[in-house]
Design a protein around this motif. Sequence first.
Motif, PDB file in Angstrom:
ATOM      1  N   ILE A  71      -9.569   3.838   2.752  1.00  0.00           N
ATOM      2  CA  ILE A  71      -8.865   2.561   2.662  1.00  0.00           C
ATOM      3  C   ILE A  71      -9.836   1.446   2.275  1.00  0.00           C
ATOM      4  N   LYS A  72     -11.005   1.415   2.891  1.00  0.00           N
ATOM      5  CA  LYS A  72     -11.997   0.395   2.550  1.00  0.00           C
ATOM      6  C   LYS A  72     -12.434   0.516   1.093  1.00  0.00           C
ATOM      7  N   ARG A  73     -12.645   1.747   0.642  1.00  0.00           N
ATOM      8  CA  ARG A  73     -13.048   1.970  -0.747  1.00  0.00           C
ATOM      9  C   ARG A  73     -11.972   1.471  -1.709  1.00  0.00           C
ATOM     10  N   TYR A  74     -10.702   1.738  -1.392  1.00  0.00           N
ATOM     11  CA  TYR A  74      -9.594   1.250  -2.232  1.00  0.00           C
ATOM     12  C   TYR A  74      -9.573  -0.277  -2.283  1.00  0.00           C
ATOM     13  N   ALA A  75      -9.834  -0.920  -1.150  1.00  0.00           N
ATOM     14  CA  ALA A  75      -9.843  -2.382  -1.126  1.00  0.00           C
ATOM     15  C   ALA A  75     -11.009  -2.935  -1.942  1.00  0.00           C
ATOM     16  N   ILE A  76     -12.172  -2.332  -1.791  1.00  0.00           N
ATOM     17  CA  ILE A  76     -13.343  -2.781  -2.553  1.00  0.00           C
ATOM     18  C   ILE A  76     -13.116  -2.612  -4.048  1.00  0.00           C
ATOM     19  N   ASP A  77     -12.442  -1.516  -4.430  1.00  0.00           N
ATOM     20  CA  ASP A  77     -12.167  -1.243  -5.844  1.00  0.00           C
ATOM     21  C   ASP A  77     -10.934  -1.987  -6.364  1.00  0.00           C
ATOM     22  N   ASP A  78     -10.346  -2.846  -5.521  1.00  0.00           N
ATOM     23  CA  ASP A  78      -9.138  -3.598  -5.876  1.00  0.00           C
ATOM     24  C   ASP A  78      -7.951  -2.702  -6.208  1.00  0.00           C
ATOM     25  N   LYS A  79      -7.914  -1.520  -5.623  1.00  0.00           N
ATOM     26  CA  LYS A  79      -6.776  -0.622  -5.814  1.00  0.00           C
ATOM     27  C   LYS A  79      -5.654  -0.956  -4.844  1.00  0.00           C
ATOM     28  N   ILE A  80      -6.025  -1.594  -3.716  1.00  0.00           N
ATOM     29  CA  ILE A  80      -5.039  -2.147  -2.798  1.00  0.00           C
ATOM     30  C   ILE A  80      -5.519  -3.517  -2.351  1.00  0.00           C
ATOM     31  N   ASP A  81      -4.589  -4.325  -1.938  1.00  0.00           N
ATOM     32  CA  ASP A  81      -4.870  -5.672  -1.467  1.00  0.00           C
ATOM     33  C   ASP A  81      -5.707  -5.622  -0.188  1.00  0.00           C
ATOM     34  N   PHE A  82      -6.625  -6.565  -0.044  1.00  0.00           N
ATOM     35  CA  PHE A  82      -7.493  -6.614   1.125  1.00  0.00           C
ATOM     36  C   PHE A  82      -6.690  -6.750   2.411  1.00  0.00           C
ATOM     37  N   GLU A  83      -5.675  -7.600   2.404  1.00  0.00           N
ATOM     38  CA  GLU A  83      -4.843  -7.788   3.594  1.00  0.00           C
ATOM     39  C   GLU A  83      -4.101  -6.504   3.948  1.00  0.00           C
ATOM     40  N   ALA A  84      -3.617  -5.791   2.934  1.00  0.00           N
ATOM     41  CA  ALA A  84      -2.930  -4.515   3.180  1.00  0.00           C
ATOM     42  C   ALA A  84      -3.899  -3.509   3.796  1.00  0.00           C
ATOM     43  N   ALA A  85      -5.129  -3.503   3.319  1.00  0.00           N
ATOM     44  CA  ALA A  85      -6.143  -2.597   3.865  1.00  0.00           C
ATOM     45  C   ALA A  85      -6.399  -2.901   5.342  1.00  0.00           C
ATOM     46  N   LYS A  86      -6.497  -4.184   5.674  1.00  0.00           N
ATOM     47  CA  LYS A  86      -6.717  -4.569   7.070  1.00  0.00           C
ATOM     48  C   LYS A  86      -5.565  -4.098   7.955  1.00  0.00           C
ATOM     49  N   ILE A  87      -4.347  -4.246   7.464  1.00  0.00           N
ATOM     50  CA  ILE A  87      -3.171  -3.818   8.238  1.00  0.00           C
ATOM     51  C   ILE A  87      -3.167  -2.306   8.419  1.00  0.00           C
ATOM     52  N   LEU A  88      -3.431  -1.569   7.339  1.00  0.00           N
ATOM     53  CA  LEU A  88      -3.454  -0.106   7.423  1.00  0.00           C
ATOM     54  C   LEU A  88      -4.502   0.378   8.425  1.00  0.00           C
ATOM     55  N   ILE A  89      -5.684  -0.201   8.370  1.00  0.00           N
ATOM     56  CA  ILE A  89      -6.757   0.202   9.278  1.00  0.00           C
ATOM     57  C   ILE A  89      -6.409  -0.164  10.719  1.00  0.00           C
ATOM     58  N   SER A  90      -5.879  -1.353  10.908  1.00  0.00           N
ATOM     59  CA  SER A  90      -5.494  -1.790  12.251  1.00  0.00           C
ATOM     60  C   SER A  90      -4.419  -0.876  12.841  1.00  0.00           C
ATOM     61  N   GLU A  91      -3.406  -0.571  12.066  1.00  0.00           N
ATOM     62  CA  GLU A  91      -2.322   0.294  12.543  1.00  0.00           C
ATOM     63  C   GLU A  91      -2.833   1.714  12.808  1.00  0.00           C
ATOM     64  N   TYR A  92      -3.736   2.173  11.969  1.00  0.00           N
ATOM     65  CA  TYR A  92      -4.307   3.513  12.169  1.00  0.00           C
ATOM     66  C   TYR A  92      -5.095   3.560  13.485  1.00  0.00           C
ATOM     67  N   ARG A  93      -5.890   2.522  13.730  1.00  0.00           N
ATOM     68  CA  ARG A  93      -6.677   2.478  14.973  1.00  0.00           C
ATOM     69  C   ARG A  93      -5.774   2.422  16.200  1.00  0.00           C
ATOM     70  N   LYS A  94      -4.667   1.671  16.101  1.00  0.00           N
ATOM     71  CA  LYS A  94      -3.702   1.624  17.209  1.00  0.00           C
ATOM     72  C   LYS A  94      -3.114   3.012  17.456  1.00  0.00           C
ATOM     73  N   HIS A  95      -2.800   3.700  16.360  1.00  0.00           N
ATOM     74  CA  HIS A  95      -2.249   5.051  16.468  1.00  0.00           C
ATOM     75  C   HIS A  95      -3.244   5.989  17.149  1.00  0.00           C
ATOM     76  N   ILE A  96      -4.500   5.875  16.778  1.00  0.00           N
ATOM     77  CA  ILE A  96      -5.554   6.705  17.376  1.00  0.00           C
ATOM     78  C   ILE A  96      -5.660   6.424  18.876  1.00  0.00           C
ATOM     79  N   GLU A  97      -5.626   5.150  19.232  1.00  0.00           N
ATOM     80  CA  GLU A  97      -5.722   4.785  20.642  1.00  0.00           C
ATOM     81  C   GLU A  97      -4.537   5.321  21.444  1.00  0.00           C
TER      82      GLU A  97
END
Length: 103
Positions: A71-97
């Motif tokens: 997800i971070k690589r996609y955001a850095i490469d502008d393949k996804i929006d930075f805000e979308a990347a933050k949401i995806l990572i945040s939701e993934y971490r919540k799921h893990i917890e």
Amino acid sequence: MTIKVVPDWMINLEEEDVKFIKNFILSSGSLKEMAKEYDVTYPTVRLRLDKLIQKVEMEDKIEENSYISLIKRYAIDDKIDFEAAKILISEYRKHIERTGINE
């Protein structure tokens, strides 16, 4: 027989990134020369270099799992929006917890 060894930090770089690194080295690290070669402004080259630095730093963070790195690589490469990347990572971490599953 020569065996080529690619450092871990270079494995996930795109071909364009590797060419940029080569040109950077050949220009003795001059961003002004790089700007001339690519026919772009200095700030554009600086931004490209900053993104490349982020990619390399990210590869050095082995403790993160592959999904977050992707997800971070996609955001850095502008393949996804930075805000979308933050949401995806945040939701993934919540799921893990919640589940305790880290795939």
